[in-house]
Design an enzyme around this catalytic site. Structure first.
Site, short mmCIF file in Angstrom:
data_model
loop_
_atom_site.label_atom_id
_atom_site.label_comp_id
_atom_site.label_asym_id
_atom_site.label_seq_id
_atom_site.Cartn_x
_atom_site.Cartn_y
_atom_site.Cartn_z
N THR A 35 0.80 -1.22 0.00
CA THR A 35 0.00 0.00 0.00
C THR A 35 0.84 1.28 0.00
O THR A 35 0.30 2.37 0.22
CB THR A 35 -0.91 0.00 1.24
OG1 THR A 35 -0.09 -0.16 2.42
CG2 THR A 35 -1.90 -1.15 1.19
N GLU A 36 2.12 1.16 -0.27
CA GLU A 36 3.02 2.31 -0.14
C GLU A 36 2.60 3.51 -0.97
O GLU A 36 2.73 4.67 -0.54
CB GLU A 36 4.46 1.89 -0.49
CG GLU A 36 5.15 1.05 0.56
CD GLU A 36 4.88 -0.44 0.44
OE1 GLU A 36 5.55 -1.23 1.12
OE2 GLU A 36 3.95 -0.81 -0.33
N VAL A 37 2.10 3.27 -2.22
CA VAL A 37 1.75 4.41 -3.07
C VAL A 37 0.59 5.22 -2.50
O VAL A 37 0.39 6.38 -2.89
CB VAL A 37 1.42 3.95 -4.51
CG1 VAL A 37 2.65 3.37 -5.18
CG2 VAL A 37 0.26 2.97 -4.53
N ILE A 78 0.45 6.44 0.41
CA ILE A 78 0.98 7.49 1.28
C ILE A 78 2.19 8.20 0.66
O ILE A 78 2.99 8.82 1.35
CB ILE A 78 1.34 6.96 2.68
CG1 ILE A 78 2.44 5.88 2.58
CG2 ILE A 78 0.11 6.40 3.38
CD1 ILE A 78 3.02 5.51 3.95
N PHE A 136 4.78 6.84 -0.82
CA PHE A 136 6.02 6.11 -0.62
C PHE A 136 6.21 5.13 -1.77
O PHE A 136 5.37 5.04 -2.67
CB PHE A 136 5.96 5.38 0.74
CG PHE A 136 7.28 4.84 1.21
CD1 PHE A 136 8.44 5.60 1.13
CD2 PHE A 136 7.36 3.56 1.75
CE1 PHE A 136 9.64 5.10 1.57
CE2 PHE A 136 8.56 3.05 2.19
CZ PHE A 136 9.71 3.83 2.09
#
Length: 270
Positions: free
Chosen positions: A144-146, A148, A150
């Site tokens: 799920t980094e994208v 936030i 990241f």
């Protein structure tokens, strides 16, 4: 417990280790924080995997977690701390995690992820780099980094190898959270099991590897699978031929062939 951990392992705050029936269990033990990752957790994981790799009472390793969540990725406090980092500090921290992922991926022993709950972001990365993964049907997976701002940078290297470009792009560019069933269809997970059966399924599978397979053969096979994708075709074939020839001269191979010819069954963990 077949072995007594060293004083260093006994001093660990976030990780537990024990070995039973030739299986080494590494347990994320931070359930109050959903087993989230920070620099200290990564350090302790590196130490524990190093210990397990050298533990002669352990032939196969299981990575599991306490509580309801397998691993929720980086913890909030740690994310807040990262806001004050400059490039040099961020590179050192990223390298720290990279070293853990590389360590697990290239470990001499087979590593099985026992995913009893959600595995997200860095936690999904931990499950990704294990050789096998078992999970429960209700678990969710996602990078799920994208969401936030990241990047799922380090795991992308391993994910491309594991499931290919199309599905890697789908998971990393959307940041979508997927079901355990979809994770299995994508090749992230090998086996699904009801929660009440998960531990036994993993234990039986690990014991099967311990008893039926040569530890040396599994180690060399892991090494080959890690190295071959980066080689040109001709180089990979020459490398495979050399490994084949070297394996024929090992004690395990001589023992295995002798047993095969005499129609005997080997218990490899003896």
């Amino acid at each position: 417990m077949d072995n007594m951990p060293t004083q260093e392992l006994e001093a660990l705050r976030y990780i537990r280790y024990e070995a039973q029936d030739s299986i080494g269990y590494i347990t994320l033990n931070r359930p109050d924080k959903r087993n989230a990752l920070n620099a200290d957790v990564v350090t302790e994981l590196k130490q524990t995997f190093e210990f397990a790799e050298d533990d002669e009472t352990c032939k196969v390793i299981v990575l599991r977690a306490a509580g309801e969540v397998f691993c929720a990725g980086a913890d909030l406090g740690y994310i807040q701390e990262l806001q004050g980092f400059g490039y040099t500090d961020n590179l050192a921290d990223s390298t720290h995690l990279m070293q853990l992922f590389h360590q697990i991926y290239t470990l001499k022993k087979v590593v099985i992820a026992q995913v009893q709950g959600h595995a997200l972001a860095g936690g999904c990365g931990l499950a990704t780099i294990c050789d096998f993964a078992f999970t429960v049907p209700e678990a969710k997976f996602g990078y799920t980094e994208v969401k936030i701002g990241f990047l799922p940078a380090i795991v992308s290297v391993f994910l491309l190898r594991k499931i290919g470009e199309m599905r890697t792009k789908q998971l990393l560019l959307t940041g979508d959270v997927i079901s355990a069933q979809t994770a299995q269809e994508f090749g992230l997970v090998n086996f699904l099991a009801p929660r009440e059966e998960l531990a036994d399924k993993v234990r039986l599978f690990a014991r099967k590897l311990c008893v039926e397979n040569s530890g040396q053969s599994m180690e060399l096979t892991k090494e080959m699978l890690a190295r071959i994708p980066e080689m040109p075709l001709e180089d990979s074939l020459r490398y495979a031929a050399r490994m084949n020839a070297e394996a024929r001269g090992t004690l395990d191979c001589r023992r295995g062939i002798a047993a095969f010819l005499s129609k005997e069954k080997i218990a490899w963990d003896n």
